[in-house]
Write an enzyme that holds these catalytic residues in place. Structure first.
Site, short mmCIF file in Angstrom:
data_model
loop_
_atom_site.label_atom_id
_atom_site.label_comp_id
_atom_site.label_asym_id
_atom_site.label_seq_id
_atom_site.Cartn_x
_atom_site.Cartn_y
_atom_site.Cartn_z
N TYR A 54 0.82 -1.22 0.00
CA TYR A 54 0.00 0.00 0.00
C TYR A 54 0.85 1.27 0.00
O TYR A 54 0.41 2.30 -0.51
CB TYR A 54 -0.99 -0.02 1.17
CG TYR A 54 -2.12 -0.98 0.90
CD1 TYR A 54 -3.14 -0.66 0.01
CD2 TYR A 54 -2.14 -2.24 1.48
CE1 TYR A 54 -4.16 -1.55 -0.28
CE2 TYR A 54 -3.15 -3.14 1.21
CZ TYR A 54 -4.16 -2.79 0.33
OH TYR A 54 -5.16 -3.68 0.03
N GLN A 87 -15.80 2.47 -5.63
CA GLN A 87 -15.07 1.33 -5.07
C GLN A 87 -13.58 1.62 -5.02
O GLN A 87 -12.82 0.82 -4.46
CB GLN A 87 -15.33 0.08 -5.91
CG GLN A 87 -16.79 -0.33 -5.97
CD GLN A 87 -17.01 -1.51 -6.90
OE1 GLN A 87 -16.60 -2.63 -6.62
NE2 GLN A 87 -17.66 -1.27 -8.04
N HIS A 105 -14.64 1.36 -0.16
CA HIS A 105 -13.57 0.45 0.24
C HIS A 105 -12.39 1.15 0.89
O HIS A 105 -11.29 0.61 0.95
CB HIS A 105 -13.11 -0.37 -0.97
CG HIS A 105 -14.19 -1.25 -1.52
ND1 HIS A 105 -14.24 -1.63 -2.84
CD2 HIS A 105 -15.28 -1.80 -0.93
CE1 HIS A 105 -15.31 -2.41 -3.04
NE2 HIS A 105 -15.96 -2.51 -1.90
N THR A 171 -16.80 -0.95 -13.76
CA THR A 171 -16.87 -2.02 -12.77
C THR A 171 -17.38 -3.29 -13.42
O THR A 171 -18.28 -3.25 -14.28
CB THR A 171 -17.77 -1.65 -11.58
OG1 THR A 171 -17.94 -2.80 -10.73
CG2 THR A 171 -19.13 -1.14 -12.03
N SER A 172 -16.84 -4.41 -13.00
CA SER A 172 -17.24 -5.71 -13.52
C SER A 172 -18.50 -6.23 -12.84
O SER A 172 -19.02 -7.28 -13.22
CB SER A 172 -16.11 -6.73 -13.33
OG SER A 172 -15.80 -6.87 -11.96
#
Length: 229
Positions: A54, A87, A105, A171-172
């Site tokens: 990160y 997201q 998220h 987005t999927s």
């Protein structure tokens, strides 16, 4: 009174700015199995690896800029009451000018104590082992990992329920609970779905317009439709 427009954005929006997505690499994210770097189990097993992962993502934010899709979404605030539900953990929507963004998220530029998920602080540099919150506990990225609760999902449901128009972009529709948000749109809410490889949406009761394009091209097309409404 402006109509309510809600944008549900995923990783495909930021991909055009150079931020890689794990769905494009068979479940690998920057060469790592996502469960190694984005799960409580991965954190317990190797916190140094997770922090390093990160830290690199956070540094990358300062090397990229918002793309046309981000800017068009921000521009829509001139015509609609816009809320972005994303997201994504980057700040590209905000940097493009969007003023009402809900991060499902978490956010790379924030950190929190491992002992308290609500005690969140701004954080723009690396997080290292031994960096402590004021409560004396180790800092961790303010990221919702796989297997963790999504505290923002309830306000997101309320926001989607209020939408006159819903844009789903990049987005999927595979990651839950975020993917289930479209089910809370009212039946008379038109949904515009932008993705180069759009998923099938079974049992949808809404009017749906699909744009099988990149975020930037798709947003240009949707913007032209929305501005004449």
């Amino acid at each position: 009174m402006k109509k309510k427009l809600v944008v549900l954005s995923g990783a495909g929006v930021s991909a055009e700015s150079g931020i890689k997505t794990f769905r494009d690499a068979g479940g690998l994210w920057e060469g790592h199995d996502v469960m190694e770097v984005a799960s409580p189990e991965g954190w317990r097993k190797n916190p140094a690896l997770v922090l390093d992962f990160y830290n690199k993502r956070r540094r990358q934010l300062f090397e990229v800029v918002p793309n046309k899709a981000h800017h068009i979404i921000a521009e829509l605030e001139n015509h609609f009451d816009v809320t972005v539900i994303t997201q994504n953990v980057d700040d590209l929507h905000e940097r493009a000018g969007s003023t009402n963004v809900l991060h499902l998220h978490g956010e790379l530029l924030k950190a929190r104590s491992v002992n308290n998920h609500t005690d969140i602080i701004e954080w723009t540099t690396d997080i290292n082992e031994g960096d402590l919150h004021t409560d004396g506990h180790q800092l961790r990225p303010h990221i919702v990992w796989f297997g963790e609760a999504v505290p923002a999902i309830e306000p997101a449901v309320t926001i989607v329920d209020q939408a006159d128009y819903l844009i789903v972009i990049g987005t999927s529709l595979q990651v839950y609970p975020a993917a289930g948000l479209i089910d809370f749109a009212r039946p008379n809410t038109t949904i515009y779905y932008i993705d180069p490889n759009p998923a099938q949406i079974p049992n949808l009761r809404n009017k749906l317009e699909v744009f099988a394009h990149s975020g930037s091209i798709g947003m240009e097309m949707v913007y032209e439709k929305l501005r004449v409404l």
